[in-house]
Design a protein around this motif. Structure first.
Motif, short mmCIF file in Angstrom:
data_model
loop_
_atom_site.label_atom_id
_atom_site.label_comp_id
_atom_site.label_asym_id
_atom_site.label_seq_id
_atom_site.Cartn_x
_atom_site.Cartn_y
_atom_site.Cartn_z
N ILE A 82 0.89 -1.18 0.01
CA ILE A 82 -0.11 -0.02 0.04
C ILE A 82 0.82 1.14 0.06
N LEU A 83 2.13 1.57 0.92
CA LEU A 83 2.73 2.61 1.01
C LEU A 83 3.90 2.70 -0.05
N LEU A 84 4.45 1.48 -0.45
CA LEU A 84 5.63 1.89 -1.46
C LEU A 84 5.34 1.03 -2.88
N ASN A 85 3.95 0.55 -3.10
CA ASN A 85 3.75 -0.07 -4.36
C ASN A 85 4.40 -1.23 -4.68
N THR A 96 -1.46 -4.40 -4.30
CA THR A 96 -0.91 -3.17 -4.83
C THR A 96 -1.97 -2.30 -5.78
N LEU A 97 -2.64 -3.37 -6.43
CA LEU A 97 -3.51 -2.84 -7.62
C LEU A 97 -4.58 -1.46 -6.92
N ASP A 98 -5.09 -1.84 -5.89
CA ASP A 98 -6.08 -0.87 -5.46
C ASP A 98 -5.69 -0.13 -4.29
N GLY A 99 -4.57 -0.79 -3.47
CA GLY A 99 -3.99 -0.30 -2.40
C GLY A 99 -3.29 1.00 -2.58
N TYR A 100 -2.40 1.00 -3.62
CA TYR A 100 -1.53 2.22 -3.85
C TYR A 100 -2.17 3.22 -4.31
N PRO A 101 -3.30 3.15 -5.46
CA PRO A 101 -3.96 4.20 -5.72
C PRO A 101 -4.83 4.82 -4.51
N MET A 102 -5.31 3.89 -3.86
CA MET A 102 -6.03 4.78 -2.66
C MET A 102 -5.08 5.39 -1.79
N ALA A 103 -3.72 4.94 -1.52
CA ALA A 103 -2.88 5.78 -0.49
C ALA A 103 -2.71 7.03 -1.35
N ASP A 110 -6.77 4.77 5.87
CA ASP A 110 -7.96 3.74 5.67
C ASP A 110 -7.68 2.65 4.93
N ALA A 111 -6.62 2.58 4.10
CA ALA A 111 -6.25 1.55 3.23
C ALA A 111 -5.70 0.50 4.05
N LEU A 112 -4.91 1.10 4.95
CA LEU A 112 -4.17 0.06 5.80
C LEU A 112 -5.16 -0.51 6.92
N VAL A 113 -5.88 0.04 7.49
CA VAL A 113 -6.73 -0.43 8.42
C VAL A 113 -7.81 -1.32 7.71
N LEU A 114 -8.41 -0.89 6.72
CA LEU A 114 -9.42 -1.83 6.02
C LEU A 114 -8.49 -3.21 5.32
N SER A 115 -7.46 -3.00 5.12
CA SER A 115 -6.72 -4.32 4.80
C SER A 115 -6.37 -5.00 5.70
N GLY A 116 -6.22 -4.45 6.92
CA GLY A 116 -5.86 -5.21 8.29
C GLY A 116 -7.19 -5.74 8.68
N VAL A 236 4.10 7.96 -0.36
CA VAL A 236 2.89 8.49 0.08
C VAL A 236 2.86 9.04 1.56
N LYS A 237 1.84 9.92 1.78
CA LYS A 237 1.99 10.42 3.20
C LYS A 237 0.93 9.73 4.09
N LEU A 238 1.36 9.26 5.11
CA LEU A 238 0.41 8.45 6.21
C LEU A 238 0.24 9.71 7.15
N ASP A 239 -1.21 10.19 7.26
CA ASP A 239 -1.76 11.11 8.53
C ASP A 239 -2.07 10.21 9.61
N LYS A 240 -3.26 10.51 10.11
CA LYS A 240 -3.63 10.07 11.38
C LYS A 240 -4.62 8.92 10.92
N VAL A 241 -4.41 7.79 11.67
CA VAL A 241 -4.95 6.54 11.26
C VAL A 241 -6.52 6.52 11.95
N THR A 242 -7.46 6.38 11.18
CA THR A 242 -8.82 6.28 11.74
C THR A 242 -9.31 5.16 11.06
N ILE A 243 -10.54 4.53 11.69
CA ILE A 243 -11.11 3.30 11.31
C ILE A 243 -12.30 3.73 10.41
N PRO A 244 -12.39 3.38 9.10
CA PRO A 244 -13.31 3.68 7.86
C PRO A 244 -14.29 2.77 7.96
#
Lengths: 501, 146
Positions: A82-85, A96-103, A110-116, A236-244
């Motif tokens: 997600i973060l590095l593609n 990577t196909l959808d995670g990186y674009p979302m990031a 959001d992408a990290l939490v959702l995938s988790g 990509v930048k990672l700001d505050k992590v909230t639960i989507p």
């Protein structure tokens, strides 16, 4: 209720403070291993095996530690996707196909939490599936004689070969390479040395750990030297992590379907997690239709491959534990661990050593919750770890591999052999020849030959005995289909290209 | 095209040599119907057939690195082999620092950080292995400490 009794036995082992600690350590290490680009699950587990061995852990503890690492690595793979593609491991490619674009749209958290969460759903359901299915399959496995086992091993090579490479001849060469290496050493039946060329170091055969660490870890170093560790900076930048919550609720059916698909793919011997995440992604894409935005950062496009990938990781443990045939590259490495610990996987494992099996299943359950906690609220820690530069990481990995292998045998010969396997692994991967069949060949070669020879002793040399039971005929047909079918399906099953910036 | 053909040819040679040496395997009086020769020969034959297929129908070439990169890969292999040989006589710290520094320099060619990461890794890993994990490593050669 057999299962409940067994489970309470399992939890009584898994909840002891020491085992619990090992599971937590394993999850932590595993997530790091999965997250770091260039250090996938097979790689990481392979490097850690010699170390657990020298630490003198008993069978259950070692198994709990390593399977937690395995599950953790499957979770961690998504972070670098997600973060590095860059997929941290092969099955994470689909993420990577959808995670990186979302990031890149500023929704990295959001992408990290959702995938988790998707990983958790997949792994949790797969662990339940493992619990229900493995004892049943273990009962079926009692019907397997040497002829059936021979066909089963063949099936593993064929499906793995069919899936792992784009060229069937190349995967056949890889399998033969592994099988050929497995033959080196003293013959079990006659007690005479074979193919050693008179070299005393080769009398014991080639240790599979040497080959695994060489082919995976050392080869990786050569790749990093080739491209100077480029492309491992976070873009990509990672700001505050909230639960989507909205995305999670929207994708709940996707996660369930993807888990099922992934689990089934994982059970197939040789197919493994890559196929699981691939099929899960593709089936969700076709269910969602053309306008669903797959490939541009769709929530379902993140949830599906991650649930599928983690479900397949659990599914792959089913054939490994019940039949001794691994369902993926990493389970092949786990099988190596079992062999090192002198545990013979198979149906008798469930009756003779229930504490190992059920302790393992219970700790997988616990590991899952630990991983959810680590990967959602604490995900920032692992993002920090990603910033370790390649020029520190890769030399470190190499030195750990050297110490690990050296502590096994204390012989320089094994170390040089390992470097040789590293060079071989580099050439093979350059030529698009899969390395997992080589590992599988080294691991299973001896058993496969034994099965063939015992079958022939039973039938007094009659080759038709190999096709004499319905089970073995079915396995032979499946093996041939598994090898041939991908040739025709290649047009349909083409892997999507990675997103480029 | 060419690389697959060359590789196929190499595999074919190895497979034939493998079959040839498999025919030399001694059989004991405790013979089973298959014997110790048949399976290796089967594997060799399968490899030879696959190699022929590869020679006839090769894939497109991969992107091979330039000659200089090959040079540095060769250096890396030599360093690793030398490291393997030095580990026992010279103890852990010194060979590890040198080998790690060279590898680090090869991945990212900056001498300062490379030297630092070599020393850091060697001391750090030694402390980790020796005291946290309890492996019996020797820091320096015995002659040096006396």
């Amino acid at each position: 209720m057999d299962i409940l009794a067994n489970l309470s036995l399992g939890f009584s082992i898994a909840l002891s403070p020491y085992t619990l600690m090992l599971a937590v350590i394993g999850c932590f290490l595993g997530t790091i291993i999965g997250a770091l680009p260039g250090l996938g699950p097979s790689n990481g587990v392979a490097i850690l095996i010699p170390l657990t061995f020298t630490l003198g852990l008993d069978a259950t503890s070692a198994l709990v530690l390593m399977t937690s690492v395995y599950y953790g690595a499957m979770y961690g793979g998504r972070i670098s996707s997600i973060l590095l593609n860059i997929p941290g491991d092969e099955p994470a490619l689909m993420t990577t196909l959808d995670g990186y674009p979302m990031a890149k749209q500023g929704r990295a958290g959001d992408a990290l939490v959702l995938s988790g969460v998707a990983s958790f759903v997949g792994a949790f359901l797969a662990t339940i599936g493992l619990m229900l299915l493995a004892p049943m399959l273990a009962r079926v496995a009692y019907l397997f004689g040497p002829a059936e086992y021979f066909a089963l091993y063949l099936l593993a090579f064929c499906t793995l070969g069919g899936m792992a490479s784009n060229n069937q001849a190349k995967s056949a060469i890889a399998s033969c390479l592994g099988l050929g290496i497995a033959m080196i050493g003293v013959d079990n039946n006659s007690g005479l040395p074979r193919l050693t060329g008179g070299n005393l170091h080769l009398m014991d055969g080639i240790d599979f750990l040497v080959a695994i660490v060489g082919l995976f870890a050392i080869a990786e170093v050569f790749f990093f030297i080739e491209n100077h560790g480029k492309g491992s900076a976070i873009g990509v930048k990672l700001d505050k992590v909230t639960i989507p919550w909205k995305d999670i609720m929207e994708t709940k059916w996707t996660m369930l379907r993807a888990s099922l698909v992934g689990f089934v793919a994982g059970i197939l011997p040789g197919a493994g997690a890559s196929l699981g995440s691939f099929l899960a992604y593709m089936s969700e894409k076709s269910i969602a239709g053309k306008d669903s935005g797959f490939g541009t950062g769709a929530a379902k496009g993140i949830a599906a491959p991650e649930a599928g990938n983690n479900a397949a990781a659990g599914g792959a443990l089913v054939p490994m534990l019940t039949l001794g045939v691994p369902g993926s590259g990493t389970t092949a490495v786990l099988l190596a661990l079992l062999m090192t610990l002198n545990i013979t996987p198979g149906p008798t494992l469930f009756t003779d050593r229930p504490e190992v099996v059920w302790g393992l299943i219970a700790s997988l359950m616990i590991a899952n919750f630990v991983l959810l906690l680590m990967n959602v609220p604490m995900v920032k820690i692992f993002v920090r770890v990603l910033q370790v530069p390649a020029w520190v990481l890769l030399p470190g990995v190499t030195m750990i591999s050297f110490v690990g292998i050296y502590s096994l045998s204390g012989s320089y010969f094994d170390l040089i052999l390992m470097v040789g396997f590293g060079a071989l692994g580099y050439v093979l991967r350059k030529l698009d020849i899969p390395t997992v069949p080589v590992i599988l060949g080294i691991l299973l070669g001896g058993h496969m030959e034994d099965a063939l020879r015992r079958a022939m002793v039973l039938s007094d040399g009659d080759a038709t005995f190999l096709f004499s039971s319905p089970i073995s005929i079915g396995l032979w047909i499946a093996a041939i289909l598994g090898f041939v079918a991908p040739m025709f399906l290649r047009g349909i099953l083409r892997k999507p290209q990675r997103v480029t910036d | 095209m060419a690389s697959d053909r060359i590789f196929g040819l190499v595999v074919l040679m190895v497979a034939l040599a493998y079959i040839a040496s498999a025919t030399q395997i001694q059989t004991s009086f405790l013979a089973d119907p298959v014997g110790p020769k048949a399976f290796p020969m089967l594997v060799g034959a399968l490899a030879a057939i696959s190699a022929l297929v590869l020679i006839v129908r090769p894939d497109p070439d991969p992107d091979w690195p330039v000659a200089r990169t090959f040079g540095s890969l060769l250096v890396a292999i030599i360093v690793l082999v030398a490291y393997a040989l030095a580990l026992r006589p010279l103890g852990f710290i010194l060979p590890t620092a040198i080998a790690a520094a060279i590898l680090s320099y090869q991945i990212s060619p900056r001498p300062g950080p490379a030297a630092l990461s070599g020393i850091g890794l060697s001391v750090g890993l030694f402390l980790l292995f020796k005291f946290a994990l309890g492996l019996g490593l020797v820091a320096f050669p015995k002659g040096l400490i006396g």
